[in-house]
Write a protein that holds these residues in place. Structure first.
Motif, short mmCIF file in Angstrom:
data_model
loop_
_atom_site.label_atom_id
_atom_site.label_comp_id
_atom_site.label_asym_id
_atom_site.label_seq_id
_atom_site.Cartn_x
_atom_site.Cartn_y
_atom_site.Cartn_z
N GLU A 48 -22.17 -35.68 23.43
CA GLU A 48 -21.61 -34.12 24.05
C GLU A 48 -21.56 -33.29 23.89
O GLU A 48 -21.94 -32.17 24.20
N ASN A 49 -20.78 -33.51 22.91
CA ASN A 49 -19.89 -31.93 21.88
C ASN A 49 -21.13 -31.56 21.61
O ASN A 49 -21.45 -30.03 21.03
N MET A 50 -22.36 -32.01 20.77
CA MET A 50 -23.55 -31.21 20.14
C MET A 50 -24.09 -30.65 20.58
O MET A 50 -24.98 -29.58 20.53
N GLN A 51 -24.73 -31.37 22.27
CA GLN A 51 -24.92 -30.27 23.60
C GLN A 51 -24.56 -29.15 23.76
O GLN A 51 -25.52 -27.87 23.52
N VAL A 53 -22.60 -27.62 21.02
CA VAL A 53 -22.88 -26.88 19.91
C VAL A 53 -24.44 -26.55 20.24
O VAL A 53 -24.31 -24.98 19.59
N MET A 54 -25.26 -26.97 20.53
CA MET A 54 -26.31 -26.47 20.24
C MET A 54 -27.30 -25.56 21.62
O MET A 54 -27.26 -24.47 21.00
N ARG A 55 -26.33 -25.98 23.08
CA ARG A 55 -26.30 -24.68 23.56
C ARG A 55 -25.72 -24.06 22.98
O ARG A 55 -26.52 -22.22 23.56
N ARG A 56 -24.46 -23.12 22.66
CA ARG A 56 -23.67 -21.82 22.55
C ARG A 56 -24.26 -21.36 20.96
O ARG A 56 -24.85 -20.41 21.15
N ALA A 57 -25.22 -22.51 20.00
CA ALA A 57 -25.66 -21.39 19.38
C ALA A 57 -27.25 -21.09 19.11
O ALA A 57 -27.59 -20.81 18.47
N ARG A 58 -27.77 -21.22 20.92
CA ARG A 58 -28.75 -21.48 21.82
C ARG A 58 -29.96 -22.09 21.04
O ARG A 58 -31.24 -21.27 20.48
N GLY A 59 -29.95 -23.21 20.15
CA GLY A 59 -31.09 -24.01 19.28
C GLY A 59 -31.55 -25.15 20.39
O GLY A 59 -30.78 -24.81 21.40
N VAL A 60 -32.49 -25.29 19.77
CA VAL A 60 -33.82 -26.50 20.47
C VAL A 60 -33.17 -27.79 20.26
O VAL A 60 -33.76 -28.20 21.06
N GLY A 61 -32.74 -27.84 19.12
CA GLY A 61 -32.61 -29.26 18.84
C GLY A 61 -30.87 -28.78 17.97
O GLY A 61 -30.91 -28.08 16.59
N LEU A 62 -30.31 -30.58 17.58
CA LEU A 62 -29.23 -30.47 16.57
C LEU A 62 -29.22 -31.81 16.24
O LEU A 62 -29.53 -32.81 17.14
N ALA A 63 -28.99 -31.90 14.67
CA ALA A 63 -28.63 -33.74 14.34
C ALA A 63 -27.42 -33.58 13.95
O ALA A 63 -26.75 -32.65 13.78
N ALA A 64 -27.20 -35.11 14.16
CA ALA A 64 -25.57 -35.41 13.86
C ALA A 64 -25.14 -34.90 12.44
O ALA A 64 -23.66 -34.45 12.27
N PRO A 65 -26.11 -34.67 11.45
CA PRO A 65 -24.78 -34.31 10.15
C PRO A 65 -25.44 -32.78 10.15
O PRO A 65 -24.23 -32.58 9.67
N GLN A 66 -25.74 -32.21 11.06
CA GLN A 66 -25.52 -30.25 11.29
C GLN A 66 -24.16 -30.34 11.98
O GLN A 66 -23.48 -29.81 11.91
N VAL A 67 -23.54 -31.46 12.20
CA VAL A 67 -22.07 -31.32 12.55
C VAL A 67 -21.78 -32.46 12.24
O VAL A 67 -19.92 -33.31 12.57
#
Ligand code: ZN
Length: 175
Positions: A48-51, A53-67
């Motif tokens: 949930e948190n990664m989604q 963060v990704m949305r706020r940063a306007r990314g199209v993908g995020l992997a757990a190590p990035q948080v």
């Protein structure tokens, strides 16, 4: 490859509560993430948190190590609706295609990367059900990029160095 961040891009490399994506040269981005043995509440909260963060940063993908979490979980949203993939694994791949990539952990830097054109990915969903995804185009690219993150691999390891360039994706917002 060592990336030297130009002065005018250093403001994108802030890491704090407001900017929770880990940036290079953080060591966690170079480590191998561990498989998730049993999906628990903490993983659902992480997804949930990664989604968010990704949305706020306007990314199209995020992997757990990035948080900062060394577990094999990625979220991807190549066509809007986000998908959570746990322990994703490429089980078949075909073709090759070159396209431009960037990374929320290396903000402002872009370059061409060769990837498989289409892939089949096996992953668990949030409820632990094994799912097979047939992906091509942008979706295939994003998922390959994110799975690389789980192995400590960044796009700058695979990029065509001659195409690397800096561009501020948020510049228009700042005026
Ligand atoms: Zn990335």
């Amino acid at each position: 490859m060592t990336i030297v961040v130009p002065d005018e891009f250093k403001h994108l490399y802030v890491f704090d509560d407001e900017h929770p994506v880990v940036k290079i040269p953080a060591e966690v981005l170079r480590q191998k993430a561990a498989p998730i043995e049993r999906i628990g509440k903490s993983h659902l909260a992480l997804a949930e948190n990664m989604q968010r963060v990704m949305r706020r940063a306007r990314g199209v993908g995020l992997a757990a190590p990035q948080v900062g979490v060394l577990e094999r979980l990625v979220v991807v949203a190549p066509e809007g609706r986000p998908i959570v993939m746990i322990n994703p694994e490429i089980v078949s791949a075909e073709g090759s295609v070159v396209g431009e990539e960037g990374c929320l952990s290396i903000p402002g830097l872009y370059g061409d990367v060769e990837r498989f054109e289409s892939i089949e990915v096996k992953a668990l969903d949030k409820r632990g059900r094994e799912t097979l995804y047939e992906l091509e185009g942008m979706a295939a690219r994003v998922v390959q990029h994110e799975i690389d993150h789980l192995d400590g691999v960044l796009f700058i390891d695979k990029v065509d160095v001659a195409t690397l360039h800096w561009f501020d994706p948020y510049a228009e917002d700042e005026d």
